[in-house]
Design a protein around this motif. Structure first.
Motif, mmCIF file in Angstrom:
data_model
loop_
_atom_site.group_PDB
_atom_site.id
_atom_site.type_symbol
_atom_site.label_atom_id
_atom_site.label_comp_id
_atom_site.label_asym_id
_atom_site.label_seq_id
_atom_site.Cartn_x
_atom_site.Cartn_y
_atom_site.Cartn_z
ATOM 1 N N LEU A 13 0.849 -1.176 0.000
ATOM 2 C CA LEU A 13 0.000 0.000 0.000
ATOM 3 C C LEU A 13 0.887 1.229 0.000
ATOM 4 N N GLU A 14 0.502 2.214 -0.771
ATOM 5 C CA GLU A 14 1.242 3.472 -0.799
ATOM 6 C C GLU A 14 0.654 4.420 0.245
ATOM 7 N N ILE A 15 1.526 5.011 1.040
ATOM 8 C CA ILE A 15 1.094 5.917 2.104
ATOM 9 C C ILE A 15 1.807 7.248 1.921
ATOM 10 N N ASP A 16 1.025 8.311 1.845
ATOM 11 C CA ASP A 16 1.553 9.659 1.683
ATOM 12 C C ASP A 16 1.377 10.397 3.006
ATOM 13 N N GLY A 17 2.482 10.569 3.737
ATOM 14 C CA GLY A 17 2.379 11.117 5.088
ATOM 15 C C GLY A 17 1.712 10.102 5.988
ATOM 16 N N ASP A 18 0.534 10.451 6.506
ATOM 17 C CA ASP A 18 -0.232 9.509 7.313
ATOM 18 C C ASP A 18 -1.428 8.950 6.558
ATOM 19 N N GLU A 19 -1.573 9.336 5.279
ATOM 20 C CA GLU A 19 -2.770 8.976 4.529
ATOM 21 C C GLU A 19 -2.481 7.910 3.480
ATOM 22 N N LEU A 20 -3.412 6.985 3.339
ATOM 23 C CA LEU A 20 -3.348 6.001 2.266
ATOM 24 C C LEU A 20 -3.585 6.713 0.938
ATOM 25 N N SER A 21 -2.757 6.390 -0.057
ATOM 26 C CA SER A 21 -2.924 7.053 -1.355
ATOM 27 C C SER A 21 -3.150 6.086 -2.504
ATOM 28 N N GLY A 22 -2.777 4.820 -2.341
ATOM 29 C CA GLY A 22 -2.967 3.897 -3.459
ATOM 30 C C GLY A 22 -2.491 2.498 -3.153
ATOM 31 N N VAL A 23 -2.663 1.619 -4.147
ATOM 32 C CA VAL A 23 -2.214 0.237 -4.066
ATOM 33 C C VAL A 23 -1.157 0.034 -5.144
ATOM 34 N N ARG A 24 0.056 -0.322 -4.723
ATOM 35 C CA ARG A 24 1.164 -0.550 -5.660
ATOM 36 C C ARG A 24 1.167 -2.024 -6.073
ATOM 37 N N LEU A 25 1.297 -2.257 -7.390
ATOM 38 C CA LEU A 25 1.354 -3.609 -7.934
ATOM 39 C C LEU A 25 2.798 -4.013 -8.184
ATOM 40 N N ASP A 26 3.028 -5.317 -8.360
ATOM 41 C CA ASP A 26 4.393 -5.814 -8.551
ATOM 42 C C ASP A 26 5.079 -5.178 -9.752
ATOM 43 N N GLY A 27 4.330 -4.858 -10.780
ATOM 44 C CA GLY A 27 4.936 -4.258 -11.970
ATOM 45 C C GLY A 27 5.330 -2.813 -11.797
ATOM 46 N N GLY A 28 4.959 -2.202 -10.682
ATOM 47 C CA GLY A 28 5.322 -0.822 -10.409
ATOM 48 C C GLY A 28 4.183 0.155 -10.531
ATOM 49 N N ALA A 29 3.094 -0.251 -11.158
ATOM 50 C CA ALA A 29 1.954 0.652 -11.308
ATOM 51 C C ALA A 29 1.253 0.838 -9.966
ATOM 52 N N THR A 30 0.709 2.040 -9.764
ATOM 53 C CA THR A 30 -0.047 2.339 -8.549
ATOM 54 C C THR A 30 -1.465 2.742 -8.934
ATOM 55 N N VAL A 31 -2.431 2.106 -8.301
ATOM 56 C CA VAL A 31 -3.836 2.437 -8.520
ATOM 57 C C VAL A 31 -4.286 3.326 -7.371
ATOM 58 N N PRO A 32 -4.688 4.561 -7.641
ATOM 59 C CA PRO A 32 -5.093 5.473 -6.553
ATOM 60 C C PRO A 32 -6.374 4.994 -5.867
ATOM 61 N N VAL A 33 -6.378 4.992 -4.553
ATOM 62 C CA VAL A 33 -7.577 4.712 -3.755
ATOM 63 C C VAL A 33 -7.517 5.579 -2.501
ATOM 64 N N ASP A 34 -8.665 5.800 -1.912
ATOM 65 C CA ASP A 34 -8.742 6.562 -0.661
ATOM 66 C C ASP A 34 -8.881 5.656 0.554
ATOM 67 N N ALA A 35 -9.328 4.426 0.327
ATOM 68 C CA ALA A 35 -9.498 3.455 1.415
ATOM 69 C C ALA A 35 -9.339 2.058 0.842
ATOM 70 N N VAL A 36 -8.895 1.159 1.684
ATOM 71 C CA VAL A 36 -8.727 -0.244 1.290
ATOM 72 C C VAL A 36 -9.525 -1.111 2.252
#
Length: 319
Positions: free
Chosen positions: A204-227
């Motif tokens: 999971l990608e975290i920007d500061g204290d906030e979740l920002s996305g889901v990182r995949l093995d290939g390097g791509a990140t899908v933006p989300v606000d909650a998981v």
């Protein structure tokens, strides 16, 4: 050692969450001597607020428990911080051994130890648990309404989570995490208008204290606000194994079986809250604790009455 350590309490409650404190409050108001042993590890500690609790909506979990402890003590109940190492004995003669503390004696026991959420082993999940990472739509759905919600496909319950959270947001993404999707499940996802991401989750990608996305093995990140994740929910039963309490397995975890009043299969022992109902919210757990306490009190009344009747009959026989 306190003056009460050598006493036999009416009830020892193992666990100081919503169920345990609600039970203790009911018992203390019934003029029972009751001690709550609290290890101080509430399941909902990471959450910002308790939701769906009438009159106390949004209350911080720590504040709610602090209020509850004060109420129990106000009616003469006792709260002991500490960890139970083991339980032994039989009705009227139970022993509750505290780690680095005294051994408490009790006539009856209530197990309100809650459960442990076993989280998916994905970097970032534990760090965001209770904030950006959620599991219950009724606990957190309103807070993420109309936002980008990702559901991690790490468990068979994931498709059910997509269906539920779709009620709160039109923007739900299903992360298959490299797992195959059966045709009927893909039809369900399409019907729910849920985006499907096939790749394996890296973190999971975290920007500061906030979740920002889901990182995949290939390097791509899908933006989300909650998981959203599906946790395996396992009741804490190790400390009561010595008296024959063992967990019953369930597709979503493990729990302590009880009857409708909270009584376990072991005489003199009740269970309430998440230890016996892994799906219970705080409101359910508190109600469960109160109900169990009422039946514990009635059980004690009937036992004392039985003894009094026997003693009276014996006196009449002597006269």
């Amino acid at each position: 050692m306190t003056e009460r350590d050598d006493e036999t309490r009416d009830v020892v409650v193992v666990g100081g969450g919503a169920a345990g404190l609600s039970a203790a409050l009911t018992l203390a108001r019934a003029r029972r001597s009751v001690t709550v042993v609290d290890a101080g590890e509430p399941r909902n500690a990471p959450a910002d607020g308790v939701h769906g609790l009438l009159g106390l909506e949004g209350t911080n979990p720590g504040e709610l428990l602090a209020r509850g402890r004060d109420e129990v003590v106000g009616y003469g109940g006792e709260i002991l911080p500490g960890e139970v190492a083991g339980v032994s004995g039989v009705p009227d003669e139970f022993s509750v051994a505290l780690r680095d503390g005294p051994v408490l004696r009790a006539r009856r026991l209530l197990i309100a130890t809650g459960l442990v959420d076993e989280l998916p082993d994905i970097p970032g999940v534990r760090e965001q648990w209770g904030h950006g990472v959620l599991h219950c739509p009724y606990c957190h759905g309103w807070e993420v309404r109309d936002r980008r919600i990702g559901v991690l496909g790490t468990d068979p319950m994931a498709f059910h989570k997509v269906m539920l959270f779709r009620q709160w947001s039109p923007d739900v993404v299903f992360f298959a995490n490299g797992n195959p999707i059966e045709p009927q499940d893909r039809t369900t996802l399409n019907a729910l208008d849920a985006q499907v991401v096939e790749g394996v989750i890296s973190r999971l990608e975290i920007d500061g204290d906030e979740l920002s996305g889901v990182r995949l093995d290939g390097g791509a990140t899908v933006p989300v606000d909650a998981v959203v994740v599906s946790t395996r929910m396992v009741a804490r039963t190790d400390v009561v194994a010595g008296i024959g309490i063992s967990p019953t397995t369930h597709p979503a975890g493990a729990f302590i079986e009880t009857d409708q009043f909270g009584a376990t299969s072991v005489p003199g022992v009740w269970a309430a809250g998440n230890s016996s109902d892994i799906g219970a919210q705080v409101s359910n757990a508190a109600a469960d604790g109160a109900r169990a306490a009422q039946h514990i009190n009635t059980d004690l009344i009937m036992k004392d009455l039985e003894r009094a009747v026997s003693a009276a009959a014996a006196d009449e026989g002597d006269n």
